[in-house]
Design an enzyme around this catalytic site. Sequence first.
Site, PDB file in Angstrom:
ATOM      1  N   LYS A   1       0.846  -1.200   0.000  1.00 24.51           N
ATOM      2  CA  LYS A   1       0.000   0.000   0.000  1.00 24.51           C
ATOM      3  C   LYS A   1       0.881   1.249   0.000  1.00 24.51           C
ATOM      4  O   LYS A   1       0.595   2.215  -0.707  1.00 24.51           O
ATOM      5  CB  LYS A   1      -0.937  -0.029   1.212  1.00 24.51           C
ATOM      6  CG  LYS A   1      -2.027  -1.094   1.085  1.00 24.51           C
ATOM      7  CD  LYS A   1      -2.750  -1.386   2.395  1.00 24.51           C
ATOM      8  CE  LYS A   1      -3.692  -2.572   2.230  1.00 24.51           C
ATOM      9  NZ  LYS A   1      -4.324  -2.996   3.486  1.00 24.51           N
TER      10      LYS A   1
ATOM     11  N   ASP B   1     -11.421   2.538   4.303  1.00 22.15           N
ATOM     12  CA  ASP B   1     -11.849   1.150   4.109  1.00 22.15           C
ATOM     13  C   ASP B   1     -13.374   1.023   4.083  1.00 22.15           C
ATOM     14  O   ASP B   1     -13.897  -0.053   3.792  1.00 22.15           O
ATOM     15  CB  ASP B   1     -11.296   0.258   5.232  1.00 22.15           C
ATOM     16  CG  ASP B   1      -9.903  -0.269   4.912  1.00 22.15           C
ATOM     17  OD1 ASP B   1      -9.653  -0.573   3.730  1.00 22.15           O
ATOM     18  OD2 ASP B   1      -9.081  -0.374   5.837  1.00 22.15           O
TER      19      ASP B   1
ATOM     20  N   GLN C   1      -4.697  -1.805   9.770  1.00 21.79           N
ATOM     21  CA  GLN C   1      -4.444  -3.085   9.103  1.00 21.79           C
ATOM     22  C   GLN C   1      -4.996  -4.240   9.942  1.00 21.79           C
ATOM     23  O   GLN C   1      -4.684  -4.360  11.123  1.00 21.79           O
ATOM     24  CB  GLN C   1      -2.935  -3.256   8.853  1.00 21.79           C
ATOM     25  CG  GLN C   1      -2.574  -4.522   8.105  1.00 21.79           C
ATOM     26  CD  GLN C   1      -3.175  -4.572   6.694  1.00 21.79           C
ATOM     27  OE1 GLN C   1      -3.132  -3.589   5.959  1.00 21.79           O
ATOM     28  NE2 GLN C   1      -3.748  -5.710   6.315  1.00 21.79           N
TER      29      GLN C   1
END
Length: 296
Positions: free
Chosen positions: A54, A121, A98
């Site tokens: 990422k 997200d 994460q």
Amino acid sequence: MSAEVLDGKRIAKEIQAEIKQRVATFVETHHFAPALAAVLVGDDPASQVYVRNKERACERAGIKSQLHRMPADSTTDEVLEKVRQLNEDPEVSGILVQLPLPREVDTQVVLDAVSPLKDVDAFHPRNVGLISQGRPQFLPCTPHGIIQMLKRYQIHTQGKNVVIVGRSDIVGKPMALMLANRDIGLGPEMANATVTICHSQTSDLGAVTQQADILIAAIGQPKFITGDMVKLGAVVVDVGINRTDDGLVGDVDYNDVVPVASYVTPVPGGVGPLTVTMLLENTLSAAGLQLAAVGS
Ligand code: NDP
């Protein structure tokens, strides 16, 4: 029949080039670059690889990235404190926690604490609710990536029977919500599907998957979907990433499905690269949303 490969890597490159251009325009206009802050708790090797990927993708697109590492024995309160700091930090556009978090940390409490305006997200209940109502603020990365890939191969979902195997909050459920809506901003042809969600308690799974014009597997079981579960000419999207002795494999038995399907995604090189790409998209739009929120 031999299925055409849906080349996620190529599509991801194409979209990343477009995002890079839009980031450059954003920087020219607003004199700062969008920034993604990743919170990595513990030292899970797969998570380290994901976060590194990422970061690299951000660099390529001109998006700043920050990595906030926290020890594996961090408490829920400590992770919450980090999230609150990032919520308040005007230099942070998007926050990514994460997953998985260590077992002792309450994942739901942490995800709920991320500011809905920085929730790249799209896990926050507010963002999930907006998706469900068909007026999303952010689209969740993996389902959005899948729709972008289908769109760019001109595979429309409108009127199709879509069967999704897996009902996780990350993939299966949001995928179903997005496709069952009238239009979530990607055009009616990329929504309006007749959606069936399957899970571990579904009876006669093969009979249900056989009905799919588009079959999406997000299960976490290596090579679970076999050719006999697939309708002739169906489009098969494999979300699974399973580490086995033979390397990375998906949830679809690729070689078994290729003779039956019309299109299939490979693993690796299918859905994965698109997930990372849509995170860039969301970080850029988060930066824009925050500017709008302060009225500039
Ligand atoms: P979860 O473990 O959260 O969910 C798995 C789902 O599959 C559950 O709904 C479960 O049912 C269902 N399932 C499990 N076994 C069966 C079975 N035998 N028959 C039918 N359904 C079953 O997984 P995720 O959604 O988070 O991830 C799925 C896979 O996708 C994983 O391999 C993951 O690594 C990968 N992934 C890949 C991404 C990418 O970018 N390519 C992004 C995110 C995930 P039940 O609810 O009943 O338990």
